[in-house]
Each structure stands twice: as structure tokens, then as C-alpha cells.
Design a protein around this motif. Structure first.
Motif, PDB file in Angstrom:
ATOM      1  N   ASP A 109       0.837  -1.207   0.000  1.00  0.00           N
ATOM      2  CA  ASP A 109       0.000   0.000   0.000  1.00  0.00           C
ATOM      3  C   ASP A 109       0.876   1.263   0.000  1.00  0.00           C
ATOM      4  O   ASP A 109       0.561   2.252  -0.678  1.00  0.00           O
ATOM      5  N   GLN A 126       1.078   4.203  -2.957  1.00  0.00           N
ATOM      6  CA  GLN A 126       1.019   5.643  -2.696  1.00  0.00           C
ATOM      7  C   GLN A 126       2.219   6.364  -3.306  1.00  0.00           C
ATOM      8  O   GLN A 126       2.117   7.460  -3.848  1.00  0.00           O
ATOM      9  N   GLN A 127       3.374   5.703  -3.220  1.00  0.00           N
ATOM     10  CA  GLN A 127       4.614   6.295  -3.747  1.00  0.00           C
ATOM     11  C   GLN A 127       4.553   6.492  -5.265  1.00  0.00           C
ATOM     12  O   GLN A 127       5.024   7.496  -5.789  1.00  0.00           O
ATOM     13  N   ASN A 130       1.599   5.743  -7.483  1.00  0.00           N
ATOM     14  CA  ASN A 130       0.324   6.070  -8.118  1.00  0.00           C
ATOM     15  C   ASN A 130       0.023   7.561  -7.934  1.00  0.00           C
ATOM     16  O   ASN A 130      -0.865   7.951  -7.194  1.00  0.00           O
ATOM     17  N   ASN A 131       0.807   8.400  -8.600  1.00  0.00           N
ATOM     18  CA  ASN A 131       0.596   9.847  -8.544  1.00  0.00           C
ATOM     19  C   ASN A 131       1.006  10.460  -9.881  1.00  0.00           C
ATOM     20  O   ASN A 131       1.656   9.792 -10.690  1.00  0.00           O
ATOM     21  N   THR A 161      -6.162  10.283  -8.409  1.00  0.00           N
ATOM     22  CA  THR A 161      -4.882  11.011  -8.422  1.00  0.00           C
ATOM     23  C   THR A 161      -4.586  11.544  -9.813  1.00  0.00           C
ATOM     24  O   THR A 161      -3.590  12.212 -10.025  1.00  0.00           O
ATOM     25  N   LYS A 208      -4.564  -1.873  -8.269  1.00  0.00           N
ATOM     26  CA  LYS A 208      -3.724  -0.747  -7.808  1.00  0.00           C
ATOM     27  C   LYS A 208      -2.303  -1.242  -7.499  1.00  0.00           C
ATOM     28  O   LYS A 208      -1.339  -0.483  -7.598  1.00  0.00           O
TER      29      LYS A 208
END
Length: 261
Positions: free
Chosen positions: A18, A22-23, A25-26, A187, A247
């Protein structure tokens, strides 16, 4: 480190992955990824068609994928849906010199004709995938899509450029395209413009990088990257997040490509 990660509990593994999602998926991810091509467009059909064509040639060096996808968009007058729907036979001649690996000008022309057929007679790409997506995975839908894509007169050689999961293909490129279209990640990376399908049905675009990382993490045992391996990986990822299993593609890909994991 790899051995330590293999011994993580399911909860610890989920927390680790997870954080990696976050790292990666931007919006920064877009800069070096083929997904940047459909991000040029705003109209739904332009995003779909440019995304589908880009995903089709998404194998090999990422820089050359992006360069060639840009070239292809230029050949389509940077208006892919208008070109697909309104081209004359003579307009297709300029596509002949196009080449990316084994995908050549003849394949390109065939794809434009098949896409026109799908929008004219089957209500577009989303409709074709949604119509046959009655179960929790879209792999059967991909197989049915291939049948519809080639139900017009076509070159037999072009069939190899659309994978068939029912013939044991992991269908990496179409699964990636489906992630782009269906998944709404809030995002601004994946588009989430297809509302008739659910993120829970998506499968991980399984390639060398994601496969190797998945094996190192104990999410995948099968050695080949085929449909059976995809099912095994999907099952593991759905246990970590049943609503948005794909994801974790960002985590597996990021670990493999950017961290050489």
C-alpha cells in the motif's frame, strides 16, 4: 531484504505494498509512462482510441513506445476518433510506413478499420467489453473482444497483436488498457471514464517486471507469465484489496522498474 519480505505476514505485506502504491500512483508517474499519450486528449473517444493504440504497441523500451505512440497520433492528425470514424481509403496510405517492433503499417491500417467497425456497429470499445463482462474477471471479455475486433475482413497476421486469455495469454497490454479506462484512482493517473465496468474486475498487467517482483514477494509461484499465472496473481491481489486489486500494479511495477527490486 527479499527474503525478509517473503516472510512478511499478509497484513505486513499489504502495508508495504500500500505504501508503494502511494509512492508511485501519482501524477509524476505519467511523465515516464505510455499513459501520457491518452492524457493529451479530453474527449472520451480520443482517450479510448489513443489509449488502445498506445497499449497495443506497449512492449519493449518505454522511451521508444512513447516516441512511436506520439508518431502514430501525428499520423492520425492528433484527432484519433475523428480519423477512425471519417477516414477515406486514401487517408490510410500515410499509415503504411509506421512500424513498432513487429507491428507494421498493414497492422495499423487493420486496427483503424476494426476500430471504425466497433464504433459504428457495436457502440464503441466500452460497450464491447461491458456487454460480455458478467463475471468477476474481464478475461473472457477480452477473448470476446478479439472475436468482434476481427469479425470484419482482416489480415491473419494482425490477429497476433490482440491477445486471447482463453488461449493462455496473460494479455498484459489489454489488461493495462482496461486499468487506464476503468480504474478511477483519484490522483489523475488512471482515467476511470468507463462507468459500466468495475475496478474489482480488473487484472494486473503481468509482465517481466511485475511477475519477478510478485514471485520475490511470494504472491506468485508459477514460472511462466501466462493466463494461469495471472489467475494466481489476481487471486492473491484480490485478497489484499477486493475492490481495487490492480492498484498493486503500481507497487509491483515501481519496485521492478524504478527500484530494480
Amino acid at each position: 531484504m527479499n527474503d525478509t519480505l517473503k516472510k512478511l505476514s499478509k497484513t505486513e505485506l499489504k502495508e508495504f505494498l500500500d505504501a508503494k502504491v502511494q509512492q508511485y500512483n501519482n501524477p509524476k508517474f505519467i511523465e515516464s509512462d505510455p499513459i501520457q499519450i491518452p492524457h493529451i486528449f479530453n474527449k472520451k473517444e480520443d482517450i479510448e482510441i489513443s489509449g488502445f493504440l498506445t497499449a497495443t504497441i506497449a512492449w519493449g523500451n518505454r522511451k521508444s513506445i512513447i516516441n512511436n505512440a506520439n508518431k502514430l497520433m501525428n499520423l492520425l492528425d492528433n484527432a484519433p476518433s475523428d480519423f477512425v470514424m471519417n477516414h477515406q481509403e486514401t487517408d490510410l496510405e500515410k499509415l503504411q510506413p509506421f512500424v513498432h517492433r513487429t507491428f507494421n503499417g498493414n497492422d495499423c491500417v487493420q486496427f483503424i478499420k476494426s476500430l471504425k467497425h466497433i464504433y459504428k456497429n457495436h457502440n464503441g470499445l466500452e460497450s464491447v467489453f461491458a456487454k460480455s463482462s458478467k463475471n468477476e474477471s474481464l478475461q473472457t471479455s477480452i477473448s470476446k473482444f478479439k472475436t468482434i475486433f476481427f469479425e470484419i475482413e482482416h489480415l491473419p497476421r494482425t490477429q497476433k497483436h490482440v491477445s486471447d486469455p482463453l488461449k493462455n495469454s496473460a494479455a498484459k497490454r489489454i489488461n493495462m488498457f482496461l486499468r487506464w479506462m476503468v480504474r478511477n484512482d483519484n490522483t489523475g493517473v488512471d482515467f476511470g471514464i468507463w462507468k459500466n465496468l468495475s475496478s474489482s474486475q480488473l487484472s494486473c498487467p503481468l509482465d517481466v517486471h511485475s511477475g519477478n517482483v510478485a514471485r520475490k514477494l511470494g504472491l506468485l509461484n508459477r514460472k511462466q507469465n501466462d493466463a494461469k499465472a495471472l489467475l494466481e496473481l489476481d487471486t492473491a491481489l484480490r485478497q489484499l484489496d477486493p475492490k481495487d486489486p490492480v492498484k498493486y500494479d503500481f507497487a509491483l511495477f515501481g519496485l521492478g522498474v524504478f527500484e530494480g527490486f
